[in-house]
Design an enzyme around this catalytic site. Sequence first.
Site, PDB file in Angstrom:
ATOM      1  N   HIS A   1      47.122  47.247  50.412  1.00  0.00           N
ATOM      2  CA  HIS A   1      46.012  46.160  50.593  1.00  0.00           C
ATOM      3  C   HIS A   1      45.020  46.852  50.803  1.00  0.00           C
ATOM      4  CE1 HIS A   1      44.151  42.778  52.625  1.00  0.00           C
ATOM      5  NE2 HIS A   1      43.883  43.773  53.594  1.00  0.00           N
TER       6      HIS A   1
ATOM      7  N   CYS B   1      43.560  45.302  26.102  1.00  0.00           N
ATOM      8  CA  CYS B   1      43.440  44.866  27.596  1.00  0.00           C
ATOM      9  C   CYS B   1      44.365  46.017  28.203  1.00  0.00           C
ATOM     10  CB  CYS B   1      44.125  43.353  27.808  1.00  0.00           C
ATOM     11  SG  CYS B   1      45.824  43.414  27.234  1.00  0.00           S
TER      12      CYS B   1
END
Length: 575
Positions: A187, A500
């Site tokens: 996080h 990508c």
Amino acid sequence: MIKGIAASPGIAIGEIFIKKEDEAVIEKTKIKDAEKEIKKLEEAVKQSKTELREIYEKTLKNIGKEEAKIFEAHQLILEDPELLGKTKEMISKNKENAACALNKITEEFLSVFEAMGEGYLRERAADLKDVVERVSRKLVGVGGTDFNSIKERSIIVARDLTPSDTAQMDKEKVIGFVTETGGSTSHSAIMARTMEIPAVTGVSNIMGQVENGDLIVMDGTIGEICIRPDKKTLDTYEKRKTKYEETKRKLKTMIGKKTLTHDNHKVEISSNIGTPEDLEGVVLNDGEGIGLFRSEFLYMNRREAPGEEEQYEAYKKAAQTMEGKPVVIRTLDVGGDKEISYLSLPKEMNPFLGYRAIRVCLREVELFKTQLRALLRSSAHGNIKIMFPMISSIEEVRRAKSILKDCKEELRKEGARFDESIEVGIMIEIPAAALISDMLSKEVDFFSIGTNDLIQYTTAVDRMNNTISNLYTPYHPALLRLIKMVIDNGHKEGKWVGMCGESAGDFKLIPIWLGMGLDEFSMSAGSILRARWIINQLSKEMMEKEAEKVLGMLSSEEIESYLHELAIKMGIDKV
Ligand code: PEP
Ligand code: MG
């Protein structure tokens, strides 16, 4: 100098702000008045809920809907009748103090979670612990860290940062994160990248070595910190910081410019995203489209798959935010390293070679159709393109297209609006697909090369295995040959070809992809301006010759070192 994991790029020099680890110490005591103790528990829960509501609103306003959801979930935990009911029962029956009873009941819940396995439940366990810790601190009278006292130019040092910590911080004052735990997808790392501040994670025992107010220098690009630096180190960091910021400023001047080579060849630089919240970074960095929306992120961290309406809203947001620019949305790419617990995928010996992505969707047809319907409907609001992952055969493409056709038919009957000529493409990330790309190009509107997987499948090197990470290289001659073949085969049928995988933003390889004729480069938002600057320094014609030369080389080492020299010669290694 202390090494850690480079989790978010940039250089910061500032004062340390320590996130205290004031854990509530829970002691068992006998109480006389159970009623009074239950009131105490209810008051602590009420206060915690008010705090969580405030954090939710702050996060929603300052960060985003997706991040804010966690605090909604935290509030719901405090409304769980079983958790609170059982705690109250224990207080009344055993005459135990509230903090102790709550923690005992929580332990019972956690052991059930643990017995049930991994993934989603493990995350719910972390949420439950976080919430109970908040209530417990209130019950025993211990405060958490007061993030309001952060001074200007602070670097937060913590064992770990939770979403509630980052939500409480004044983003203007925080210039970096250093944490003991967490890798580059933790996080704290994700938050730092969103905030565009440096982060170094995985620094063992940093908490034991620092005090509040200590000077610290950090380099999030290489994952290095120095506490209480001497004059020489400080000077070195000051210089590095100035250079980094100069480059960043220089790159900002690329905003609004076209991606155009010296000889007027136009290519497109777009971005990879995981959720609609990532769109902001794409807009800020002037992305020319979305080259890969990894839709599986919408399916993670929840109890069941998102429904058609929820997906429709997410894709519509992407379409509208990009205002007519292309948005390539990849259908669910679950499996491999991406687990989704409620789909109950089998444990496999070789998950990367197993039941994943399109293989799952072609069997779970209803799951697939829900997504396709949402995608089609969202195409009424912008330039949506659909992309199927992990294609290895013509049959798979035809089957996927036939399910898409059924969805179109259904929507037509329902009178729903969608783009009748929506483009459909596939990822080329399996060598089999690359080798039959001449045939596949007749079936689809575009190709997007997924180098992350194409490298591992071509060279038989697991992309997650650290022991052999030296063998995982985009410079392998076999990979370059395959990519050239895919681009040529796409072009022969008049189809556009993008890339990508991570290699699309590799500054040493950009000239080669350009020379091979790649039409679209899709990368993380933070790399867009740098890639545009590089391409604007180059000539397509010259790079065609360089690509030809490189395709004749024998080994990865030779190719990498040649490309390194070429980058220096072209002056593109400086950004
Ligand atoms: C790839 O394989 O290159 C790719 C872009 O997909 P992912 O990294 O999500 O597997
Ligand atoms: Mg892939």
